[in-house]
Design an enzyme around this catalytic site. Structure first.
Site, PDB file in Angstrom:
ATOM      1  N   SER A  68      90.905  22.340  67.527  1.00 50.65           N
ATOM      2  CA  SER A  68      90.610  21.187  68.385  1.00 50.65           C
ATOM      3  C   SER A  68      89.949  20.067  67.589  1.00 50.65           C
ATOM      4  O   SER A  68      89.291  20.300  66.577  1.00 50.65           O
ATOM      5  CB  SER A  68      89.695  21.601  69.535  1.00 50.65           C
ATOM      6  OG  SER A  68      90.221  22.695  70.229  1.00 50.65           O
TER       7      SER A  68
HETATM    8  N1  SAH Z   1      89.012  26.936  69.860  1.00 52.13           N
HETATM    9  C1  SAH Z   1      90.134  26.839  68.961  1.00 52.13           C
HETATM   10  C2  SAH Z   1      91.246  26.046  69.585  1.00 52.13           C
HETATM   11  C3  SAH Z   1      92.550  26.686  69.334  1.00 52.13           C
HETATM   12  S1  SAH Z   1      93.900  26.053  70.276  1.00 52.13           S
HETATM   13  C4  SAH Z   1      89.704  26.294  67.623  1.00 52.13           C
HETATM   14  O1  SAH Z   1      88.590  25.762  67.527  1.00 52.13           O
HETATM   15  O2  SAH Z   1      90.453  26.419  66.652  1.00 52.13           O
HETATM   16  C5  SAH Z   1      93.885  27.128  71.682  1.00 52.13           C
HETATM   17  C6  SAH Z   1      94.111  28.598  71.419  1.00 52.13           C
HETATM   18  O3  SAH Z   1      94.232  29.231  72.692  1.00 52.13           O
HETATM   19  C7  SAH Z   1      95.373  28.943  70.646  1.00 52.13           C
HETATM   20  O4  SAH Z   1      95.036  29.681  69.510  1.00 52.13           O
HETATM   21  C8  SAH Z   1      96.192  29.798  71.650  1.00 52.13           C
HETATM   22  O5  SAH Z   1      96.915  30.845  71.045  1.00 52.13           O
HETATM   23  C9  SAH Z   1      95.105  30.329  72.549  1.00 52.13           C
HETATM   24  N2  SAH Z   1      95.563  30.770  73.873  1.00 52.13           N
HETATM   25  C10 SAH Z   1      96.483  30.198  74.679  1.00 52.13           C
HETATM   26  N3  SAH Z   1      96.609  30.919  75.811  1.00 52.13           N
HETATM   27  C11 SAH Z   1      95.755  31.970  75.715  1.00 52.13           C
HETATM   28  C12 SAH Z   1      95.416  33.059  76.558  1.00 52.13           C
HETATM   29  N4  SAH Z   1      95.997  33.236  77.744  1.00 52.13           N
HETATM   30  N5  SAH Z   1      94.487  33.945  76.129  1.00 52.13           N
HETATM   31  C13 SAH Z   1      93.878  33.790  74.937  1.00 52.13           C
HETATM   32  N6  SAH Z   1      94.139  32.771  74.098  1.00 52.13           N
HETATM   33  C14 SAH Z   1      95.062  31.873  74.478  1.00 52.13           C
END
Ligand code: SAH
Length: 220
Positions: A68
């Site tokens: 993010s």
């Molecule tokens: N907080 C992260 C943001 C990653 S983007 C960072 O700082 O890097 C969002 C993430 O949510 C992705 O890795 C995606 O695979 C995950 N995601 C999407 N749906 C999900 C679910 N149902 N359960 C767990 N993770 C999920």
């Protein structure tokens, strides 16, 4: 060796530039700004992108996902920790690179974080261990259902967007607890603050945002 060559040296100056930008964008909480100063974001992105790690932008982390944007990490964290009953036990849905997990680990007692993509979960686990961040618990699972074995939580941060407010997650909040999450379709999302009440929940729409979608099921 976990410092990408050279970046560690230039990162101090570029990091301060990022802090200045976050302040200009309205981030005021000093604890949040300090956590962003302390956590080396360049270690959470691919080596080829490390030189861009202190730009205020989302960057790809593989598997079609992104780390993010620092502004949104700071904003969601600020909303959460400025909640009247300061959260101690926090659930994050969407570990991704582990960057938001690392930021949260500096500010609360314990962070639980779930990720549905196995490769990202493993990568984040390894890096957070190398950084000796210990007050966290990561799990490879579909986070739409939260982490019932550790519920209820004081706060929940969701870093991928569902199309509506997931009641399964609201149910894992303590009464008076707060959830910060993006809600909407890929094209149109808004950041929402949800507060769990005795009767149900209250919601407040905050600002437009852009996240990857919250998907169901796990993936390898
Ligand atoms: N907080 C992260 C943001 C990653 S983007 C960072 O700082 O890097 C969002 C993430 O949510 C992705 O890795 C995606 O695979 C995950 N995601 C999407 N749906 C999900 C679910 N149902 N359960 C767990 N993770 C999920």
């Amino acid at each position: 060796m976990i410092d990408h060559q050279g970046i560690g040296m230039t990162s101090r100056r570029t990091k301060e530039r990022l802090i200045d930008r976050l302040k200009a964008e309205g981030i005021k909480n000093l604890e949040v700004l300090n956590a962003i100063r302390e956590i080396p974001r360049h270690l959470f992105v691919d080596e080829a992108l490390a030189s861009r790690a202190y730009e205020d932008t989302a960057l790809p982390i593989g598997y079609g996902q992104t780390i993010s944007q620092p502004y949104i990490v700071a904003r969601m964290t600020e909303i959460m920790i400025e909640h009247p009953t300061q959260p101690k036990y926090v659930l994050e849905v969407g570990t991704g690179s582990g960057y938001q997990t690392a930021i949260l680990s500096r500010l609360v007692t314990r962070v639980f974080s779930v990720e549905r993509i196995k490769g990202l979960h493993q990568q984040a686990q390894k890096l957070l261990r190398q950084l000796q961040i210990r007050n966290i618990k990561l799990k490879h699972t579909d986070g739409g259902m939260g982490m019932p074995e550790y519920a209820p939580f004081d706060a929940i941060i969701v870093t991928a967007a569902p199309e509506g407010i997931p009641l399964g997650l609201v149910n894992q909040l303590k009464t008076g607890g707060v959830m910060v999450l993006p809600v909407g379709t890929r094209d149109e999302q808004v950041l929402v603050r949800v507060i769990k009440t005795e009767e149900g929940y209250e919601k407040e729409f905050l600002e437009r945002v852009s996240f990857v979608p919250l998907l169901g099921g796990v993936s390898s």
